[in-house]
Design a protein around this motif. Structure first.
Motif, PDB file in Angstrom:
ATOM      1  N   UNK A 260     -30.053 -14.631   6.372  1.00 23.38           N
ATOM      2  CA  UNK A 260     -30.076 -15.165   5.008  1.00 23.38           C
ATOM      3  C   UNK A 260     -28.661 -15.262   4.440  1.00 23.38           C
ATOM      4  N   UNK A 261     -27.792 -14.323   4.803  1.00 23.32           N
ATOM      5  CA  UNK A 261     -26.399 -14.400   4.351  1.00 23.32           C
ATOM      6  C   UNK A 261     -25.692 -15.603   4.962  1.00 23.32           C
ATOM      7  N   UNK A 262     -26.014 -15.933   6.206  1.00 21.96           N
ATOM      8  CA  UNK A 262     -25.422 -17.118   6.842  1.00 21.96           C
ATOM      9  C   UNK A 262     -25.828 -18.383   6.100  1.00 21.96           C
ATOM     10  N   UNK A 263     -27.122 -18.504   5.778  1.00 23.69           N
ATOM     11  CA  UNK A 263     -27.581 -19.678   5.042  1.00 23.69           C
ATOM     12  C   UNK A 263     -26.894 -19.770   3.683  1.00 23.69           C
ATOM     13  N   UNK A 264     -26.808 -18.632   3.001  1.00 17.68           N
ATOM     14  CA  UNK A 264     -26.179 -18.618   1.685  1.00 17.68           C
ATOM     15  C   UNK A 264     -24.694 -18.969   1.795  1.00 17.68           C
ATOM     16  N   UNK A 265     -24.038 -18.474   2.840  1.00 16.22           N
ATOM     17  CA  UNK A 265     -22.619 -18.783   3.037  1.00 16.22           C
ATOM     18  C   UNK A 265     -22.408 -20.284   3.223  1.00 16.22           C
ATOM     19  N   UNK A 266     -23.297 -20.922   3.968  1.00  7.62           N
ATOM     20  CA  UNK A 266     -23.173 -22.369   4.167  1.00  7.62           C
ATOM     21  C   UNK A 266     -23.392 -23.116   2.858  1.00  7.62           C
ATOM     22  N   UNK A 267     -24.385 -22.692   2.080  1.00  2.43           N
ATOM     23  CA  UNK A 267     -24.657 -23.348   0.804  1.00  2.43           C
ATOM     24  C   UNK A 267     -23.462 -23.222  -0.134  1.00  2.43           C
ATOM     25  N   UNK A 268     -22.910 -22.026  -0.226  1.00  2.00           N
ATOM     26  CA  UNK A 268     -21.736 -21.807  -1.072  1.00  2.00           C
ATOM     27  C   UNK A 268     -20.522 -22.556  -0.538  1.00  2.00           C
ATOM     28  N   UNK A 269     -20.407 -22.582   0.803  1.00  2.00           N
ATOM     29  CA  UNK A 269     -19.290 -23.296   1.404  1.00  2.00           C
ATOM     30  C   UNK A 269     -19.275 -24.764   1.023  1.00  2.00           C
TER      31      UNK A 269
ATOM     32  N   UNK B 225     -27.829 -14.588  13.638  1.00  2.00           N
ATOM     33  CA  UNK B 225     -28.563 -13.342  13.844  1.00  2.00           C
ATOM     34  C   UNK B 225     -27.708 -12.172  14.269  1.00  2.00           C
ATOM     35  N   UNK B 226     -26.431 -12.420  14.553  1.00  2.00           N
ATOM     36  CA  UNK B 226     -25.586 -11.340  15.035  1.00  2.00           C
ATOM     37  C   UNK B 226     -25.105 -10.454  13.888  1.00  2.00           C
ATOM     38  N   UNK B 227     -25.064  -9.162  14.163  1.00  2.00           N
ATOM     39  CA  UNK B 227     -24.577  -8.189  13.191  1.00  2.00           C
ATOM     40  C   UNK B 227     -24.271  -6.893  13.918  1.00  2.00           C
ATOM     41  N   UNK B 228     -23.376  -6.113  13.356  1.00  2.00           N
ATOM     42  CA  UNK B 228     -23.045  -4.830  13.982  1.00  2.00           C
ATOM     43  C   UNK B 228     -24.171  -3.805  13.819  1.00  2.00           C
ATOM     44  N   UNK B 229     -25.239  -4.176  13.130  1.00  2.00           N
ATOM     45  CA  UNK B 229     -26.382  -3.278  12.953  1.00  2.00           C
ATOM     46  C   UNK B 229     -27.599  -3.715  13.769  1.00  2.00           C
ATOM     47  N   UNK B 230     -27.411  -4.703  14.641  1.00  2.00           N
ATOM     48  CA  UNK B 230     -28.551  -5.265  15.371  1.00  2.00           C
ATOM     49  C   UNK B 230     -29.231  -4.220  16.256  1.00  2.00           C
TER      50      UNK B 230
ATOM     51  N   UNK C  13     -43.616  -5.863  26.983  1.00  2.00           N
ATOM     52  CA  UNK C  13     -42.217  -6.251  26.867  1.00  2.00           C
ATOM     53  C   UNK C  13     -41.855  -6.316  25.389  1.00  2.00           C
ATOM     54  N   UNK C  14     -40.828  -5.554  25.008  1.00  2.00           N
ATOM     55  CA  UNK C  14     -40.277  -5.646  23.658  1.00  2.00           C
ATOM     56  C   UNK C  14     -39.055  -6.543  23.728  1.00  2.00           C
ATOM     57  N   UNK C  15     -39.161  -7.767  23.204  1.00  2.00           N
ATOM     58  CA  UNK C  15     -38.044  -8.706  23.245  1.00  2.00           C
ATOM     59  C   UNK C  15     -36.925  -8.237  22.325  1.00  2.00           C
ATOM     60  N   UNK C  16     -35.708  -8.637  22.668  1.00  2.00           N
ATOM     61  CA  UNK C  16     -34.526  -8.261  21.893  1.00  2.00           C
ATOM     62  C   UNK C  16     -34.255  -9.268  20.775  1.00  2.00           C
ATOM     63  N   UNK C  17     -34.956 -10.405  20.808  1.00  2.00           N
ATOM     64  CA  UNK C  17     -34.730 -11.451  19.811  1.00  2.00           C
ATOM     65  C   UNK C  17     -36.031 -11.777  19.093  1.00  2.00           C
ATOM     66  N   UNK C  18     -35.904 -12.499  17.974  1.00  2.00           N
ATOM     67  CA  UNK C  18     -37.100 -12.899  17.228  1.00  2.00           C
ATOM     68  C   UNK C  18     -37.758 -14.103  17.874  1.00  2.00           C
TER      69      UNK C  18
END
Length: 319
Positions: A103-112, A282-287, A69-74
Motif C-alpha cells: 500500500x505504501x508503494x501505491x501511495x508513493x506512486x500516486x504522490x510521485x 512486496x519487499x520489506x525488511x520485515x517480510x 506447502x506454505x508458500x512464501x508469496x501471496x
C-alpha cells in the motif's frame, strides 16, 4: 517411528529458526536455500515452507509424503496448482504479510505523479533545475481500488488519511472497512469512470487476465492515473502504451508488467508519464518476520487438527 520431516526455505534468522524448531518439537526440521537442499529430501517431507522445483519433481511423486506447502508469496498463480490438488496437498499463501509495504508503494506512486517527483528525479540526473509543471494533490480526490482484500483495505485506510473518497471493487461486493462505497465486478465501469486514481490489486485468474484493456482505459478520466501492484497479465500492455501515448489516461505506475522483466527496447521505459519499479512492492525488511509468524500460526493448527487454518488456497478460484 521415524521423525516427520519439515523443510523450511526463505532465509530465516537464527531466532526465527529457533521458534520454528520449538513449535515443531519432535520433527526433523531442515533449513536451507533451494540450491542447498537435496531434491530427494522432498520425497520424504510432509511440510514445506517456500517453493522449490523439487516439490514438483519429487514432492508430488505417488509415494511422496507431502501434505502441506506454505508458500512464501501471496500470489500462487505460477505454481502447479492442478498437480498439487491432484496429490491432495494443502497450499497456503502468504496473504496478509503485504498490506503495509504494498500500500505504501501505491501511495508513493500516486504522490510521485501529483507532486512530479518522477520528473524531478529525471531532471536531477540531467542537472536541470526546472520548477515548471502542473502540480496537483491527492487530497479530496477519488481512488478506485480494484481488489479490496487486505492490501486494498490498508490502502483505503491510508487514502482516507488524505481525505480521499474510497471506492472498492471485489467479487462479493460486500462492504469493507475503509471504503465509502463497495461494488461487485459488475460495477467496475462505474468505478473506473469516477476515479482519479485506479489501483489494481487483483489476483491473476481467468477472469482478471487482460481485464485492463483499451475499453477499460477508455472508461477512465483523461486526468486519471493507473497503478498496477497486482499482476502484470491483468493488463493488456499494448493497450496501456497506446492509452498513455494518446492521452486517454494521464499516467501509469507499474510494479508489475507483462512481460516481466520488460525488454530493454520496450516503450514503457522511456515514457515520461510512467513510473516503473521492478516488482519490489512486496519487499520489506520485515517480510521474513511476518511469514514466520503466519507459518507458526498455521503450524500450530496443523499439528493439532491436521490442517492449517489461515490462507488455505481454493484450487477452484486459484487463490
Amino acid at each position: 517411528m521415524s521423525q516427520k520431516l519439515m523443510i523450511v526455505m526463505g532465509g530465516l534468522s537464527p531466532d526465527e529458526q529457533s521458534r520454528v524448531r520449538e513449535a515443531a518439537a519432535g520433527w526433523d526440521v531442515r533449513f536451507g536455500k533451494v540450491k542447498e537442499l537435496d531434491s530427494q529430501l522432498f520425497r520424504e517431507a510432509e511440510v514445506v515452507v517456500g517453493w522449490s522445483p523439487a516439490i514438483e519433481t519429487d514432492g508430488l511423486l505417488p509415494d511422496s509424503k507431502l501434505r502441506w506447502v506454505q508458500a512464501w508469496s501471496a500470489g500462487v498463480d505460477k505454481l502447479p496448482l492442478a498437480k498439487l490438488e491432484a496429490k491432495g496437498v494443502m497450499l497456503t499463501d502468504a496473504s496478509g504479510v503485504h498490506p503495509p509495504q504494498v500500500s505504501e508503494t501505491a501511495l508513493a506512486m500516486m504522490l510521485g505523479f501529483t507532486r512530479h517527483i518522477h520528473t524531478a528525479v529525471r531532471n536531477q540526473e540531467k542537472r536541470l533545475w526546472n520548477p515548471k509543471g502542473n502540480f496537483g494533490e491527492i487530497h479530496h480526490k477519488t481512488i478506485g481500488i480494484i481488489g479490496a482484500g487486505e492490501i486494498g483495505s490498508e490502502l483505503a485506510r491510508l487514502a482516507r488519511a488524505f481525505g480521499m473518497k474510497t471506492l472498492g471493487v471485489r467479487r462479493s461486493g460486500r462492504p469493507a472497512d475503509g471504503f465509502d462505497h463497495m461494488y461487485s465486478m459488475s460495477g467496475l465501469h462505474d468505478v473506473l469512470a469516477a476515479s482519479d486514481f485506479v489501483v489494481n490489486i487483483l489476483p491473476l485468474t481467468a477472469e482478471t487476465t487482460g481485464l485492463f484493456n483499451a475499453s477499460a482505459f477508455a472508461q477512465m478520466k483523461p486526468s486519471a492515473f493507473f497503478v498496477n501492484i497486482g499482476r502484470g497479465p491483468s493488463v493488456v500492455t499494448d493497450d496501456l502504451v497506446q492509452a498513455l501515448r494518446d492521452g486517454v489516461i494521464a499516467g501509469a505506475g507499474l510494479d508489475v508488467t507483462e512481460p516481466e522483466p520488460l525488454p530493454e527496447n520496450h516503450p514503457l521505459w522511456e515514457m515520461d508519464n510512467v513510473i516503473l519499479t521492478p516488482h519490489t512492492a512486496g519487499q520489506t525488511d520485515r517480510y521474513s518476520e511476518r511469514v514466520t509468524a503466519l507459518f507458526l500460526r498455521n503450524l500450530a493448527a496443523y499439528i493439532q487438527d491436521g490442517r492449517p487454518d489461515k490462507n488455505l488456497v481454493d484450487y477452484r478460484a486459484n487463490y
